[in-house]
Motif scaffolding. Structure first.
Motif, PDB file in Angstrom:
ATOM      1  N   UNK A 273      -7.993 -54.625 -56.595  1.00 55.73           N
ATOM      2  CA  UNK A 273      -9.180 -54.893 -56.928  1.00 55.73           C
ATOM      3  C   UNK A 273     -10.108 -54.415 -55.700  1.00 55.73           C
ATOM      4  N   UNK A 274     -11.041 -53.613 -55.987  1.00 62.00           N
ATOM      5  CA  UNK A 274     -11.673 -52.890 -54.750  1.00 62.00           C
ATOM      6  C   UNK A 274     -13.183 -53.302 -54.782  1.00 62.00           C
ATOM      7  N   UNK A 275     -13.749 -53.422 -53.665  1.00 60.12           N
ATOM      8  CA  UNK A 275     -15.262 -53.414 -53.583  1.00 60.12           C
ATOM      9  C   UNK A 275     -15.491 -52.890 -52.195  1.00 60.12           C
ATOM     10  N   UNK A 330     -20.200 -54.811 -59.024  1.00 59.35           N
ATOM     11  CA  UNK A 330     -19.926 -56.236 -59.188  1.00 59.35           C
ATOM     12  C   UNK A 330     -19.182 -56.568 -60.603  1.00 59.35           C
ATOM     13  N   UNK A 331     -18.348 -57.223 -60.700  1.00 58.62           N
ATOM     14  CA  UNK A 331     -17.419 -57.548 -62.121  1.00 58.62           C
ATOM     15  C   UNK A 331     -16.648 -58.793 -61.967  1.00 58.62           C
ATOM     16  N   UNK A 332     -16.251 -59.240 -62.945  1.00 58.42           N
ATOM     17  CA  UNK A 332     -15.380 -60.523 -63.010  1.00 58.42           C
ATOM     18  C   UNK A 332     -14.230 -60.398 -63.586  1.00 58.42           C
ATOM     19  N   UNK A 333     -13.178 -60.827 -63.120  1.00 57.45           N
ATOM     20  CA  UNK A 333     -11.790 -60.782 -63.449  1.00 57.45           C
ATOM     21  C   UNK A 333     -11.178 -62.205 -63.745  1.00 57.45           C
ATOM     22  N   UNK A 334     -10.413 -62.450 -64.721  1.00 56.80           N
ATOM     23  CA  UNK A 334      -9.751 -63.893 -64.843  1.00 56.80           C
ATOM     24  C   UNK A 334      -8.196 -63.702 -64.757  1.00 56.80           C
ATOM     25  N   UNK A 335      -7.606 -64.540 -64.300  1.00 57.92           N
ATOM     26  CA  UNK A 335      -6.198 -64.697 -64.022  1.00 57.92           C
ATOM     27  C   UNK A 335      -5.928 -65.984 -64.784  1.00 57.92           C
ATOM     28  N   UNK A 336      -5.846 -66.201 -65.931  1.00 55.35           N
ATOM     29  CA  UNK A 336      -5.240 -67.278 -66.703  1.00 55.35           C
ATOM     30  C   UNK A 336      -6.620 -68.442 -66.512  1.00 55.35           C
ATOM     31  N   UNK A 337      -5.916 -69.752 -66.566  1.00 53.74           N
ATOM     32  CA  UNK A 337      -6.881 -70.945 -66.132  1.00 53.74           C
ATOM     33  C   UNK A 337      -6.595 -71.277 -64.853  1.00 53.74           C
ATOM     34  N   UNK A 338      -6.211 -70.455 -63.946  1.00 52.39           N
ATOM     35  CA  UNK A 338      -5.879 -70.619 -62.570  1.00 52.39           C
ATOM     36  C   UNK A 338      -7.016 -70.280 -61.613  1.00 52.39           C
ATOM     37  N   UNK A 339      -7.445 -68.887 -61.878  1.00 54.23           N
ATOM     38  CA  UNK A 339      -8.364 -68.175 -61.076  1.00 54.23           C
ATOM     39  C   UNK A 339      -9.212 -67.443 -61.757  1.00 54.23           C
ATOM     40  N   UNK A 340     -10.601 -67.458 -61.253  1.00 55.26           N
ATOM     41  CA  UNK A 340     -11.604 -66.564 -61.684  1.00 55.26           C
ATOM     42  C   UNK A 340     -12.280 -65.767 -60.596  1.00 55.26           C
ATOM     43  N   UNK A 341     -12.141 -64.391 -60.268  1.00 53.17           N
ATOM     44  CA  UNK A 341     -12.537 -63.557 -59.284  1.00 53.17           C
ATOM     45  C   UNK A 341     -13.884 -63.105 -59.730  1.00 53.17           C
ATOM     46  N   UNK A 343     -16.315 -60.489 -58.199  1.00 51.32           N
ATOM     47  CA  UNK A 343     -16.474 -59.543 -57.131  1.00 51.32           C
ATOM     48  C   UNK A 343     -17.602 -59.069 -56.794  1.00 51.32           C
ATOM     49  N   UNK A 344     -18.250 -59.032 -55.686  1.00 51.47           N
ATOM     50  CA  UNK A 344     -19.603 -58.889 -55.527  1.00 51.47           C
ATOM     51  C   UNK A 344     -19.742 -57.702 -54.393  1.00 51.47           C
ATOM     52  N   UNK A 345     -21.164 -57.235 -54.586  1.00 53.65           N
ATOM     53  CA  UNK A 345     -21.735 -55.807 -53.966  1.00 53.65           C
ATOM     54  C   UNK A 345     -22.721 -56.361 -53.129  1.00 53.65           C
ATOM     55  N   UNK A 398     -15.893 -60.365 -51.453  1.00 56.09           N
ATOM     56  CA  UNK A 398     -17.057 -60.054 -50.855  1.00 56.09           C
ATOM     57  C   UNK A 398     -17.049 -59.333 -49.605  1.00 56.09           C
ATOM     58  N   UNK A 399     -18.243 -58.942 -48.968  1.00 52.71           N
ATOM     59  CA  UNK A 399     -17.932 -58.141 -47.682  1.00 52.71           C
ATOM     60  C   UNK A 399     -18.157 -58.786 -46.428  1.00 52.71           C
ATOM     61  N   UNK A 400     -19.138 -59.396 -46.179  1.00 52.16           N
ATOM     62  CA  UNK A 400     -19.612 -60.072 -44.895  1.00 52.16           C
ATOM     63  C   UNK A 400     -19.636 -61.434 -44.754  1.00 52.16           C
ATOM     64  N   UNK A 401     -19.613 -61.871 -43.449  1.00 51.98           N
ATOM     65  CA  UNK A 401     -19.437 -63.289 -43.247  1.00 51.98           C
ATOM     66  C   UNK A 401     -20.308 -64.076 -44.098  1.00 51.98           C
ATOM     67  N   UNK A 402     -19.841 -65.024 -44.507  1.00 49.66           N
ATOM     68  CA  UNK A 402     -20.690 -65.927 -45.530  1.00 49.66           C
ATOM     69  C   UNK A 402     -21.116 -67.126 -44.768  1.00 49.66           C
TER      70      UNK A 402
END
Length: 555
Positions: A273-275, A330-341, A343-345, A398-402
């Motif tokens: 999964x790339x950004x 930017x987009x959203x991916x789900x891995x069951x009920x365990x995780x939601x990703x 992805x930011x730009x 995401x990319x830079x220190x939060x």
């Protein structure tokens, strides 16, 4: 990154229809023309070649049986796994260091197969796809009809040539109560700074997916000896020894990077999964504001070339295909009920860096509430997605220190204007949104800074005793910064200045994160050197954070 920027002209977005149309039409005829002396809106209208729509047969067909050299020199890749499909990618390039990849400007029909087994005895899906010269003969297949949460193998055929086999995995069903997810986070792979040894080790790791957090390539010149790689058995072409500007430049640079065997091995082993961050285009650009003082129109032509080459060379679906200098990544991916990703730009829509960029004393300019890291639309998308999330872990690649990073203890500190510290109002809106949505297990995944960090996200970074509301895992670089060291020179100063910083290491490598129903574990994996090949990998630190009780503790 650089510590400071050349003076820049403020600006954001708002591209005119004429400019978008002109930038959309840049193409192969741009060739080696450099843009360095071209200015004004006339430049945006000067370079015109039609960009075909998806599936358009704009060129005559080449009989694949006439391809006499291996066209699969760049390997295979998969990405953005869904419960019933995975995006499969390859690019035909018998001569990857040449502008046309060694193929004529004719389309090629490519066959593909997906199987349950690596010997391809149990084929589950097969078909054909077209490699268009307008897209550098890249091939992408949205392979559907697959079972969720399962490993598959895939390959491509062109004429008598067969690609290496890749291994991929679908995501669990949207409502699945899966108990574990293993991921790797990687970033910052400057070819000229060393060997991609860490990727060879990552190919052997047992992970479900790899998150690439930006700086997949660098625009800087690469010498004939490969920079720090110091080749003695090969000489790279002269055209790599200059900064990438044109579409041809970016395409050939991806050819250089993707010809690396360790990078190919990692892509073949795991879905990505790339950004992006900045160097896929230009160092520290912000929105439509370039690093240096060139006209906006000129920079947007460069950005259009960089975005198009990025899409051509990554396992991304058609909705991510750029339109001129604009690309929704930017987009959203789900891995069951365990995780939601989510992805930011954080490059395409941000306000220009305050105070000319670099490390600066914060003040009214950086703290202006109107400043944005994500742009208003992406910010709303993120917060709305959290409101409807039913995932246990909400992960933000995401990319830079939060997190807050003061450079020294005490009141006379500076902050990085290129990170979220330069956009504190934007960060506060995001954290307020997570709090309002009831997000209990927030995890931010970050790249960019060429070191490994482990942060506690604080409700108030000025108060170390304030509530911990999440964690941030910062993956060190693959190579950028060369070999590095376990304790960089500012290790003591930075750890004293930031009590929420729980881990800091300056070696190269990647981060492994395992999400479970009770806790998440982060392992910071590092190699001893990248300027020489074949270095071993080890674990520099391991931490856990409990579900419902955020904060990093040693494992």
């Amino acid at each position: 990154m650089t510590p400071a920027q050349i003076s820049r002209t403020p600006g954001q977005g708002g591209h005119s229809a004429e400019l978008r149309g002109a930038a959309r039409r840049i193409g192969a005829d741009v060739g080696r023309r450099r843009f360095l002396t071209v200015t004004g809106a006339a430049a945006a209208l000067a370079f015109a070649v039609g960009l075909p729509g998806a599936g358009t047969a704009a060129a005559a067909e080449l009989d694949a049986r006439r391809i006499t050299e291996d066209p699969f020199t760049l390997g295979v890749a998969s990405g953005d796994p869904l419960p019933s499909s995975v995006l499969l990618w390859t690019r035909l390039a018998p001569r990857p260091y040449e502008a046309d990849g060694g193929l004529p400007a004719r389309r090629v029909e490519v066959r593909w197969e997906v199987a349950h087994d690596e010997r391809f005895r149990r084929i589950v899906r097969r078909g054909t796809a077209t490699a268009h010269p307008e897209f550098a003969h890249s091939v992408r297949v949205d392979a559907g009809g697959l079972d969720p949460d399962r490993t598959f193998y895939y390959r491509f055929r062109a004429g008598s040539w067969t690609s290496p086999a890749g291994r991929t995995r679908t995501a669990p069903a949207r409502d699945a109560r899966n108990s574990s997810l293993a991921l790797a986070a990687v970033s910052c792979q400057a070819y000229h700074d060393g060997y991609f040894t860490a990727y060879r080790h990552l190919a052997d790791e047992d992970v479900d997916v790899v998150l690439h957090l930006g700086d997949y390539l660098y625009e800087y010149a690469v010498s004939a000896t490969g920079g720090a790689r110091g080749y003695t058995d090969r000489v790279l072409p002269d055209h790599f020894d200059r900064e990438t500007i044109t579409l041809e430049d970016y395409r050939m640079r991806y050819g250089l990077y993707r010809s690396d065997p360790d990078l190919r091995a990692a892509h073949a082993a795991h879905p990505f999964i790339v950004t992006w961050d900045d160097h896929e285009t230009e160092n520290n650009y912000a929105g439509d504001v370039p690093e240096n003082s060139v006209p906006t129109e000129e920079f947007l032509l460069r950005r259009a070339a960089a975005y198009r080459a990025y899409w051509e060379n990554q396992p991304l679906r058609t909705p991510q295909r750029p339109v001129g200098p604009d690309m929704r990544l930017y987009r959203r991916l789900h891995f069951g009920r365990l995780a939601q990703f989510d992805v930011l730009d954080t490059r395409q829509y941000r306000s220009d860096q305050a105070y000319g960029d670099g490390w600066r004393v914060p003040g009214p300019e950086s703290e202006d509430p109107s400043r944005t890291m994500t742009g208003a639309a992406q910010e709303r998308w993120l917060l709305d997605g959290w409101k409807t999330s039913d995932a246990l872990w909400n992960v933000v690649p995401q990319q830079v220190a939060f997190s807050r990073r003061r450079d020294v203890p005490g009141d006379a500190y500076k902050l990085s204007m290129d990170s979220w510290d330069g956009y504190p109002a934007s960060r506060e809106r995001v954290m307020d949104g997570a709090r309002a949505a009831g997000i209990e297990n927030l995890m931010v995944l970050t790249g960019d800074v060429h070191v490994g960090y482990g942060f506690d996200l604080k409700a108030d970074f000025d108060d170390p005793a304030s509530r911990t509301v999440g964690t941030e895992i910062v993956a060190t670089s693959l190579t950028s910064g060369k070999d590095g060291t376990d304790r960089p020179s500012n290790w003591d100063t930075l750890t004293r200045a930031n009590p929420h910083l729980k881990f800091y290491n300056g070696r190269r490598g990647y981060a492994l994160v395992t999400l479970g129903t009770e806790l998440a574990r982060a392992d910071f994996r590092t190699v001893s050197a990248v300027t020489t090949p074949g270095a071993p990998v080890s674990t520099a630190g391991s931490f856990v954070t409990e579900a419902g009780n955020p904060g990093l503790t040693p494992a």
